[in-house]
Design a protein around this motif. Structure first.
Motif, PDB file in Angstrom:
ATOM      1  N   LYS A 127     -15.769  -9.165 -36.787  1.00  0.00           N
ATOM      2  CA  LYS A 127     -16.248 -10.137 -35.811  1.00  0.00           C
ATOM      3  C   LYS A 127     -15.173 -11.182 -35.531  1.00  0.00           C
ATOM      4  CE  LYS A 127     -20.242  -8.128 -35.689  1.00  0.00           C
ATOM      5  NZ  LYS A 127     -20.650  -7.345 -34.493  1.00  0.00           N
ATOM      6  N   GLY A 128     -15.521 -12.154 -34.682  1.00  0.00           N
ATOM      7  CA  GLY A 128     -14.564 -13.197 -34.325  1.00  0.00           C
ATOM      8  C   GLY A 128     -13.868 -12.871 -33.021  1.00  0.00           C
ATOM      9  N   ARG A 129     -13.485 -13.904 -32.290  1.00  0.00           N
ATOM     10  CA  ARG A 129     -12.830 -13.701 -30.996  1.00  0.00           C
ATOM     11  C   ARG A 129     -11.432 -14.311 -30.934  1.00  0.00           C
ATOM     12  NH1 ARG A 129     -11.713 -11.333 -28.167  1.00  0.00           N
ATOM     13  NH2 ARG A 129     -11.743 -12.342 -26.130  1.00  0.00           N
ATOM     14  N   THR A 130     -10.993 -14.911 -32.028  1.00  0.00           N
ATOM     15  CA  THR A 130      -9.698 -15.587 -32.004  1.00  0.00           C
ATOM     16  C   THR A 130      -8.748 -14.980 -33.028  1.00  0.00           C
ATOM     17  OG1 THR A 130     -10.756 -17.663 -31.357  1.00  0.00           O
ATOM     18  CG2 THR A 130      -8.523 -17.806 -32.216  1.00  0.00           C
ATOM     19  N   THR A 131      -7.527 -14.713 -32.604  1.00  0.00           N
ATOM     20  CA  THR A 131      -6.468 -14.277 -33.511  1.00  0.00           C
ATOM     21  C   THR A 131      -5.608 -15.489 -33.848  1.00  0.00           C
ATOM     22  OG1 THR A 131      -6.438 -12.032 -32.606  1.00  0.00           O
ATOM     23  CG2 THR A 131      -4.451 -12.786 -33.751  1.00  0.00           C
ATOM     24  N   GLY A 132      -5.477 -15.784 -35.137  1.00  0.00           N
ATOM     25  CA  GLY A 132      -4.815 -17.019 -35.564  1.00  0.00           C
ATOM     26  C   GLY A 132      -3.385 -16.885 -36.011  1.00  0.00           C
ATOM     27  N   LEU A 133      -2.783 -15.675 -35.871  1.00  0.00           N
ATOM     28  CA  LEU A 133      -1.371 -15.477 -36.221  1.00  0.00           C
ATOM     29  C   LEU A 133      -1.068 -15.857 -37.668  1.00  0.00           C
ATOM     30  CD1 LEU A 133       0.193 -16.928 -32.935  1.00  0.00           C
ATOM     31  CD2 LEU A 133      -0.378 -14.551 -33.443  1.00  0.00           C
TER      32      LEU A 133
END
Length: 308
Positions: A127-133
């Motif tokens: 889940k989740g919609r953001t990639t945080g690098l």
């Protein structure tokens, strides 16, 4: 000049003037949005395709409760207390299909290692919609470590990561006492410095004037401080770990000098090895050097994986 002509001239001047903010502000914002919210990559193969038994697993990031999905692949020979947790790269997925990651998992399993392969947030089935690098992902990887210890009762933990996953493995592995061995294939050494120098590779836009705009738009969208994603700081301050860094000399996405900086920063209180390969694109060292890659990884794990 008639009033009609003046009006047309005024309109023609406004067009270019309005286009300037669109190019320099809206475009970088859109690119930043795409880079931090890419469409999730999906695995099309599973361990069964490689003759491996496996279990579909789920666990939660304790920091923000994002549900993460993965595979638990047990060692083929006998019950084992040794586990290798893999960490995939940016815009990739747990199987690392582009470099045949499941083939490497098969080799590890046959050598007596359990393998946990999972999707970071906003990848695969997680889940989740953001990639945080690396910023959010270090907590995802820590959750995978805890799952291995608490649910699977593992005693010896190693991390194996590629690209963003390699840098994340260096951070999470240095921070978690249970991890004794870290294999990092093509990591960056510091996110802030890397983005400012190499963001143009990913955006395909000139460094000047676009990189500063896109960099700051990504910071705002992610609501993070990239200075907190600094593997080189973590390796400087750790003791009692073993590191194997792998990088191609012809990597254009993340220069091999990033691994050289990291290896030089690891103190003598740790074991460290650097393998620089030839003529490979980003994270392609395994594809081009399968036998040697497998040999080096297994030899490293057999020698340095121990109770953390």
């Amino acid at each position: 000049m008639s009033e009609e002509e003046k009006s047309k001239k005024g309109k023609s001047l406004w067009g270019p003037l309005l286009a300037v903010p669109a190019v320099f502000f809206l475009a970088p914002l859109g690119i930043g949005l795409y880079l931090t919210h890419p469409f999730p990559a999906k695995s099309t193969k599973n361990p069964m395709d490689f003759g491996l038994k496996f279990e579909e697993i789920e666990f939660f990031n304790r920091k923000d409760q994002v549900k993460l999905s993965g595979w638990w692949i047990p060692a083929t020979s006998k019950q084992s207390k040794k586990t290798v947790i893999t960490a995939h790269g940016y815009m990739n997925e747990r199987a690392m299909e582009g470099i045949e990651g499941l083939q490497l998992a098969k080799v590890l399993s046959k050598q007596g290692y359990n393998v946990l392969m999972f999707d970071f947030r906003n990848a695969g089935k997680s889940k989740g919609r953001t990639t945080g690098l690396g910023y959010f992902e270090k907590h995802d990887l820590s959750a995978a470590i805890e799952y291995s210890i608490q649910k699977k009762k593992q005693k010896m933990i190693a991390l194996l990561g590629w690209s963003m996953g390699a840098s994340t493995a260096l951070i999470a592995g240095c921070e978690h006492p249970a991890v004794s061995a870290i294999i990092a294939d093509s990591p960056f050494s510091d996110l802030e410095a890397f983005l400012k120098e190499n963001l143009s590779y990913w955006t395909k836009l000139p460094k000047k004037p676009f990189t500063p705009f896109i960099y700051h738009s990504m910071r705002k969208l992610l609501k993070i401080d990239p200075t907190e994603v600094s593997p080189i700081t973590n390796v400087k301050n750790t003791k009692g770990k073993s590191f194997l860094l792998i990088h191609s000399k012809t990597d254009e996405a993340i220069p091999y000098t990033e691994s050289e900086k990291l290896i030089q920063s690891i103190s003598s209180d740790n074991h460290k090895e650097l393998w620089l390969t030839e003529d490979g694109k980003h994270i392609n060292s395994y594809l081009l050097n399968k036998e040697e890659y497998e040999h080096r990884v297994i030899q490293f794990l057999n020698k340095y994986l121990r109770v953390g």
